[in-house]
Design an enzyme around this catalytic site. Structure first.
Site, short mmCIF file in Angstrom:
data_model
loop_
_atom_site.label_atom_id
_atom_site.label_comp_id
_atom_site.label_asym_id
_atom_site.label_seq_id
_atom_site.Cartn_x
_atom_site.Cartn_y
_atom_site.Cartn_z
N HIS A 1 -4.57 -3.37 6.15
CA HIS A 1 -4.33 -3.65 4.73
C HIS A 1 -5.66 -4.08 4.12
O HIS A 1 -5.99 -5.26 4.07
CB HIS A 1 -3.29 -4.75 4.54
CG HIS A 1 -3.29 -5.25 3.11
ND1 HIS A 1 -2.89 -4.47 2.06
CD2 HIS A 1 -3.70 -6.42 2.57
CE1 HIS A 1 -3.04 -5.15 0.93
NE2 HIS A 1 -3.54 -6.33 1.22
N ASP B 1 0.84 -1.20 0.00
CA ASP B 1 0.00 0.00 0.00
C ASP B 1 0.88 1.25 0.00
O ASP B 1 0.59 2.22 -0.69
CB ASP B 1 -0.91 -0.03 1.24
CG ASP B 1 -1.61 -1.37 1.35
OD1 ASP B 1 -2.34 -1.72 0.42
OD2 ASP B 1 -1.37 -2.10 2.34
P1 NAX Z 1 -1.97 -18.38 -3.97
O1 NAX Z 1 -3.33 -18.96 -3.78
O2 NAX Z 1 -1.36 -18.34 -5.31
O3 NAX Z 1 -0.94 -19.13 -3.00
C1 NAX Z 1 -1.19 -19.37 -1.68
C2 NAX Z 1 -0.51 -20.67 -1.32
O4 NAX Z 1 -0.63 -20.83 0.08
C3 NAX Z 1 -1.13 -21.88 -1.98
O5 NAX Z 1 -0.12 -22.60 -2.68
C4 NAX Z 1 -1.70 -22.67 -0.81
O6 NAX Z 1 -1.60 -24.07 -1.00
C5 NAX Z 1 -0.82 -22.20 0.33
N1 NAX Z 1 -1.42 -22.35 1.66
C6 NAX Z 1 -2.71 -22.22 2.04
N2 NAX Z 1 -2.85 -22.47 3.33
C7 NAX Z 1 -1.64 -22.78 3.80
C8 NAX Z 1 -1.15 -23.18 5.06
N3 NAX Z 1 -1.98 -23.31 6.11
N4 NAX Z 1 0.17 -23.40 5.20
C9 NAX Z 1 0.99 -23.30 4.15
N5 NAX Z 1 0.59 -22.96 2.93
C10 NAX Z 1 -0.71 -22.69 2.75
O7 NAX Z 1 -2.05 -16.92 -3.32
P2 NAX Z 1 -1.05 -15.70 -3.50
O8 NAX Z 1 -1.44 -14.91 -4.66
O9 NAX Z 1 0.34 -16.21 -3.42
O10 NAX Z 1 -1.41 -14.84 -2.21
C11 NAX Z 1 -1.13 -15.29 -0.90
C12 NAX Z 1 -1.81 -14.40 0.11
O11 NAX Z 1 -1.34 -13.07 0.04
C13 NAX Z 1 -3.33 -14.30 -0.06
O12 NAX Z 1 -3.94 -14.40 1.23
C14 NAX Z 1 -3.54 -12.88 -0.57
O13 NAX Z 1 -4.81 -12.38 -0.24
C15 NAX Z 1 -2.44 -12.17 0.15
N6 NAX Z 1 -2.03 -10.86 -0.38
C16 NAX Z 1 -1.64 -9.91 0.52
C17 NAX Z 1 -1.17 -8.67 0.16
C18 NAX Z 1 -0.72 -7.67 1.17
O14 NAX Z 1 -0.38 -6.56 0.76
N7 NAX Z 1 -0.70 -7.94 2.47
C19 NAX Z 1 -1.16 -8.28 -1.27
C20 NAX Z 1 -1.14 -9.44 -2.21
C21 NAX Z 1 -2.02 -10.61 -1.81
O15 NAX Z 1 -3.35 -10.36 -2.22
#
Ligand code: NAX
Length: 328
Positions: free
Chosen positions: A189, A161
């Site tokens: 966020h 952000d």
């Molecule tokens: P993806 O869905 O591509 O990847 C997430 C991965 O996490 C998957 O491979 C899944 O198997 C794994 N996972 C789920 N639960 C788990 C657990 N308990 N232990 C270990 N691994 C686990 O998502 P991606 O685009 O990489 O985003 C990841 C996270 O970042 C999401 O929650 C998203 O909302 C968040 N974001 C946060 C941002 C921020 O500024 N704070 C911005 C970008 C993003 O949207």
């Protein structure tokens, strides 16, 4: 050479993981003289573990001189063992028909388990950054689940952000992004965050004075930054990944190596200042030096800012209340 630092990354086979791991291994996060060990966590699901192995094959194929070793895990207690840095990226995305409340609850479970695991096995100085959404509340839950670790070591990612706001201002001003100092982003966020350029300067001049347009601030700047995540999804069909990974690198690099006197935004547990109740994980401007972040204090909060800061706080308080039962 220096002893290696252990970096745990969750959600390592996801899209942010794919944009993140190579940069950590190349030394962009902890320094070009700092060897690293990657400890990667994914869900036990066979597909996820297989995809993780594929990412590790590619890491191998980069032959990064600083990557001392790496390991794949499905148990947080193994992945977090002796970790110096933990990037908690993985979380459950909102599925079809899932209410916000359900999303909070499933993620609360994940971050309770991970907080406990960090508490048990991580380095006593582990620096934790939560990226997985809802990032602030997930970080709060992990912190509350790790009573033996310093609360100040738990942080949430507001840096994307912050960077988005910097870039919007640079474009508006027609000036280089690197010249802007003293920008702040307050709160959660989420689209309720409050990017605040009242203190910002460019080349020593006040950004607010140059722009001198409250309506642009209210009706263009704040909503553009707040809705940027949605705009990326709309354009790309996928949520921000490379920019999110970049922000995570920035956050940890500055925390560990210093921000060179510059303000950066981190979600950190409140100390009660600025009218934010203690422990609430809230985005504030900080300066990092000697491996610590320091909140920028005593900034004047005008009526408009107070309203914005309370609005994003209200959302965080609701999220906290939504998971209170799970933390008993
Ligand atoms: P993806 O869905 O591509 O990847 C997430 C991965 O996490 C998957 O491979 C899944 O198997 C794994 N996972 C789920 N639960 C788990 C657990 N308990 N232990 C270990 N691994 C686990 O998502 P991606 O685009 O990489 O985003 C990841 C996270 O970042 C999401 O929650 C998203 O909302 C968040 N974001 C946060 C941002 C921020 O500024 N704070 C911005 C970008 C993003 O949207």
């Amino acid at each position: 050479s220096k002893p290696a630092m252990r970096v745990a990354v969750t959600g390592a086979a996801g899209q942010i993981g794919y944009a993140l791991l190579f940069r950590i291994a190349s030394g962009e996060m902890l320094g070009k003289d700092q060897p690293v060990i990657l400890q990667l966590l994914e869900i036990p699901d066979e597909k996820a573990q297989k995809a993780l192995k594929g990412v590790m094959m590619e890491l191998d194929d980069c032959a990064f001189p600083l990557l001392q070793s790496m390991s794949a895990h499905s148990d947080p207690k193994e992945a977090f063992k002796d970790a110096d840095v933990a990037l908690l990226v993985g979380s459950r995305p909102r599925g079809p028909g899932m209410e916000r409340k359900d999303l909070l609850t499933v993620n609360a479970q994940i971050f309770t388990v991970q907080g406990k695991a960090l508490n048990e096995v991580a380095s006593r100085d582990v620096r934790v950054l939560v990226v997985g959404n809802p990032a602030n509340t997930n970080a709060y839950i992990a912190m509350k689940s790790a009573p033996d670790l310093p609360s100040k070591n738990f942080t949430a990612m507001l840096r994307l952000d912050h960077n988005r706001a910097l870039s919007q201002l640079a474009t508006k001003l027609g000036r280089p992004v690197a010249d802007i100092q003293k920008l702040a982003v307050w709160g959660n966020h989420s689209p309720t965050m409050y990017p605040d350029y009242r203190f910002a300067t460019i080349g020593g001049q006040s950004v607010a004075k140059i722009i001198n347009d409250d309506q642009w601030n209210r009706d263009v700047f704040i909503p553009t930054v707040g809705k940027r995540g949605a705009a990326i999804i709309e354009a790309r069909g996928l949520s921000s990944a490379a920019s999110a990974a970049n922000a995570a690198i920035d956050h940890i690099r500055d925390w560990v190596l210093g921000s060179d006197g510059r303000w950066v935004t981190m979600g950190i547990p409140s100390d009660g200042s600025y009218g934010i109740p203690e422990e609430i994980m809230y985005g504030v401007p900080v300066i990092c030096e000697n491996g610590e972040y320091k909140r920028v204090t005593d900034l004047e909060i005008d009526a408009f800012s107070r309203e914005r800061m309370d609005f994003t706080l209200k959302e965080l308080l609701e999220e906290r209340d939504g998971v209170a039962d799970l933390l008993k």
